[in-house]
Motif scaffolding. Structure first.
Motif, short mmCIF file in Angstrom:
data_model
loop_
_atom_site.label_atom_id
_atom_site.label_comp_id
_atom_site.label_asym_id
_atom_site.label_seq_id
_atom_site.Cartn_x
_atom_site.Cartn_y
_atom_site.Cartn_z
N ALA A 135 3.86 9.25 2.65
CA ALA A 135 5.07 8.43 2.67
C ALA A 135 6.31 9.32 2.48
N GLU A 151 7.34 11.07 5.70
CA GLU A 151 8.02 10.16 6.62
C GLU A 151 9.48 9.98 6.20
N VAL A 152 9.69 9.79 4.90
CA VAL A 152 11.05 9.54 4.40
C VAL A 152 11.94 10.77 4.50
N HIS A 168 13.37 5.44 -2.06
CA HIS A 168 12.94 5.40 -0.66
C HIS A 168 11.43 5.61 -0.56
N ARG A 187 8.53 3.02 0.73
CA ARG A 187 7.70 3.37 1.89
C ARG A 187 6.21 3.38 1.51
#
Length: 206
Positions: free
Chosen positions: A20, A23-24, A37, A41
């Protein structure tokens, strides 16, 4: 009494959090990413994230460390068995499994640039950068030296110099890619040039 959580389950949770986070950070960049964030996620609570990572620096360092370990911990012999030649092992080490020049760059490159440049006066981050360079450098030198022993390379320069040239070229392209547009830096063409230079510099035996 809370049920015991197995080590395997903890490792899976940590892996999911890192996924995650990747991705962030890739989406927002290092400076604009927050722990919130990542929580959102990953679908975890604040406690669920801070149980594994103390802060954003700790999380990002763990993320880039985990990705480098995947390459570093693979033995050269195992990579040779998979790739078939030391030349292909070398290409795979910095181009990935495709071993081809493309216009794609590591999505984390801008975040890495922000992390290390803004932390250039932070001794902890400087030490982390030195460690990453040392690991990549030593692995590259080892690949070249094994290729020489196997008669596949007859280098025109010392393996140490070749290894540093590769890392500097890749890091330079990553920095430009993070700041400029792809048409300006011509990533694919520069990578093809690097591959041609390496083949010449290493004296690759066809």
């Amino acid at each position: 009494m809370s049920p015991k959580v197995s080590q395997e389950h903890k490792e899976q949770r940590r892996s999911n959090l890192l996924k995650a986070a990747r991705e962030v950070f890739s989406e927002y960049g290092y400076e604009n990413t927050t722990m919130k964030h990542v929580m959102e996620r990953a679908g975890v609570s604040r406690g669920g994230l801070y149980q594994y990572f103390d802060n954003k620096d700790d999380l990002f360092e763990a993320l880039i460390e985990s990705e480098q370990v995947e390459v570093i911990e693979g033995s050269i012999q195992a990579m040779l068995n998979q790739q078939g030649s030391y030349w292909d092992v070398l290409l795979m080490s910095f181009l990935g499994d495709s071993k081809k020049a493309t216009n794609d760059m590591d999505a984390l490159a801008p975040s890495k640039l922000e992390f290390f440049i803004t932390g250039r006066n932070d001794e902890s981050k400087k030490e982390h950068a030195r460690k990453r360079f040392s690991q990549a450098y030593q692995m590259t030198v080892n690949i070249i030296e094994e290729g020489v022993k196997a008669g596949e390379f007859t280098p025109r320069f010392d393996p140490e110099v070749m290894a540093k040239a590769i890392i500097s070229h890749i890091d330079g392209m990553a920095m430009d890619h993070a700041i400029l547009d792809s048409e300006t830096i011509q990533l694919k063409e520069q990578t093809e040039l690097l591959m041609g230079y390496l083949k010449w510099g290493l004296g690759v035996v066809e």
